[in-house]
Design an enzyme around this catalytic site. Structure first.
Site, PDB file in Angstrom:
ATOM      1  N   GLU A   1     -30.489 -52.008 -19.078  1.00  0.00           N
ATOM      2  CA  GLU A   1     -31.899 -51.648 -19.230  1.00  0.00           C
ATOM      3  C   GLU A   1     -32.800 -52.587 -18.425  1.00  0.00           C
ATOM      4  OE1 GLU A   1     -33.627 -50.686 -22.973  1.00  0.00           O
ATOM      5  OE2 GLU A   1     -31.678 -50.404 -23.928  1.00  0.00           O
TER       6      GLU A   1
ATOM      7  N   GLY B   1     -31.327 -43.512 -22.696  1.00  0.00           N
ATOM      8  CA  GLY B   1     -30.223 -43.469 -21.735  1.00  0.00           C
ATOM      9  C   GLY B   1     -29.200 -42.401 -22.079  1.00  0.00           C
TER      10      GLY B   1
ATOM     11  N   HIS C   1     -34.700 -43.296 -15.484  1.00  0.00           N
ATOM     12  CA  HIS C   1     -33.257 -43.512 -15.625  1.00  0.00           C
ATOM     13  C   HIS C   1     -32.531 -43.141 -14.339  1.00  0.00           C
ATOM     14  CE1 HIS C   1     -33.000 -44.321 -19.980  1.00  0.00           C
ATOM     15  NE2 HIS C   1     -34.121 -43.630 -20.005  1.00  0.00           N
TER      16      HIS C   1
ATOM     17  N   CYS D   1     -28.677 -47.396 -25.860  1.00  0.00           N
ATOM     18  CA  CYS D   1     -29.953 -46.995 -25.273  1.00  0.00           C
ATOM     19  C   CYS D   1     -30.133 -45.515 -25.577  1.00  0.00           C
ATOM     20  CB  CYS D   1     -29.958 -47.250 -23.765  1.00  0.00           C
ATOM     21  SG  CYS D   1     -31.476 -46.704 -22.933  1.00  0.00           S
TER      22      CYS D   1
ATOM     23  N   CYS E   1     -38.582 -45.429 -26.111  1.00  0.00           N
ATOM     24  CA  CYS E   1     -37.358 -46.060 -26.606  1.00  0.00           C
ATOM     25  C   CYS E   1     -36.783 -45.164 -27.690  1.00  0.00           C
ATOM     26  CB  CYS E   1     -37.668 -47.458 -27.157  1.00  0.00           C
ATOM     27  SG  CYS E   1     -36.211 -48.325 -27.769  1.00  0.00           S
TER      28      CYS E   1
END
Length: 282
Positions: free
Chosen positions: A211, A223, A162, A220, A75
């Site tokens: 997510e 991301g 992703h 994110c 994260c």
């Protein structure tokens, strides 16, 4: 016993952070879901814990759980909050580089200011087995059937999987349908974070992310890294890119293959508190 926590956010991607340096903070998934409820709990996208390292080369370990109680491997916004929390706890000085361990492996954090952090996120991984993604061979884009549409999708891991789609309009109503469908696409064995990216120039992107385990989020970090990496690999962006998400802006630096990718952005405290509610039943 009351469970003390810090509520934090990185450009709107919000977290509850637990101090597990002296005691195991592991919680049942049902309790995490109860805490994550934005009406009857604290409310957050992910739960983070700071613990002793498993890897002796690292100073700390941090655990990550999504709002639905499922574990996560990485994260980006969360690790910046961990670094800022460690600074307030007296364990990380401004200007210091520290290696800390995530569920997907070590990362290096550099505290630029009390509320601004740069993170070495490692090198993006495009090989399908490492994402994991079902494909016979590696490609810049894969044609996927998503909710009745065929989309060119970039696939990459930043410690978590992703799926990246380039779009012209981030406000298109179709994204509300495509985001959840892409997150749950069967070719991603562990699901994926679905990123929809609108290029604004070679050094500027706009992004929305659905997510896995959390749904649409204000930001994110991984991301943003993934979107930049996919477009950089295609030669469509420069080595430094500003990525605008609904909650704010991140800076992503990646020269290209053979180099690690750095993410820079803010982290902030919202409040500290105690969780008093009883454990929820499954």
């Amino acid at each position: 016993m009351p469970l003390r926590f810090s509520k934090m956010h990185g450009i709107g991607n919000d977290f509850v952070l637990l101090d597990g340096r002296a005691a195991d903070p592991a919680l049942p998934a049902a309790v995490i879901r109860a805490m994550a409820d934005r009406h009857t709990g604290i409310g957050f996208d992910q739960l983070l814990s700071v613990e002793p390292p498993r890897d002796p080369s690292c100073a700390f370990y941090y655990g990550i759980w999504n709002a639905d109680g499922s574990p996560s491997g990485q994260c980006g916004n969360g690790v910046r909050c961990v670094a800022t929390w460690l600074h307030r706890a007296g364990a990380l000085a401004i200007g210091e580089d520290v290696r800390i361990e995530s569920p997907s492996g070590p990362v290096t954090v550099r505290l630029l200011a009390a509320d601004r952090v740069a993170v070495d996120m490692g090198e993006p991984r495009f090989a399908p087995p490492r994402i994991p993604f079902d494909a016979a061979q590696e490609a810049d884009a894969y044609a996927l059937d998503v909710a009745g549409e065929t989309l060119p999708v970039g696939a990459v891991s930043m410690g978590n999987p992703h799926a990246i789609v380039v779009v012209d309009d981030l406000q298109s109503p179709a994204l509300q349908r495509l985001g959840p469908a892409l997150t749950a696409h069967p070719r991603f064995a562990e699901g994926a974070n679905a990123g929809f990216v609108q290029p604004l120039g070679r050094d500027h992107l706009r992004l929305r992310v659905h997510e896995r385990g959390a749904g649409w989020t204000l930001a994110c970090g991984t991301g943003a890294c993934a979107a930049m990496a996919v477009l950089r690999r295609r030669g469509e962006v420069d080595a430094r890119v500003q990525v605008d998400l609904p909650g704010g802006r991140l800076q992503i630096d990646w020269p290209g293959p053979g180099h690690t990718l750095w993410m820079t952005g803010p982290a902030a405290f919202a409040f500290d508190g105690e969780w008093l509610a009883p454990a929820a039943a499954d």
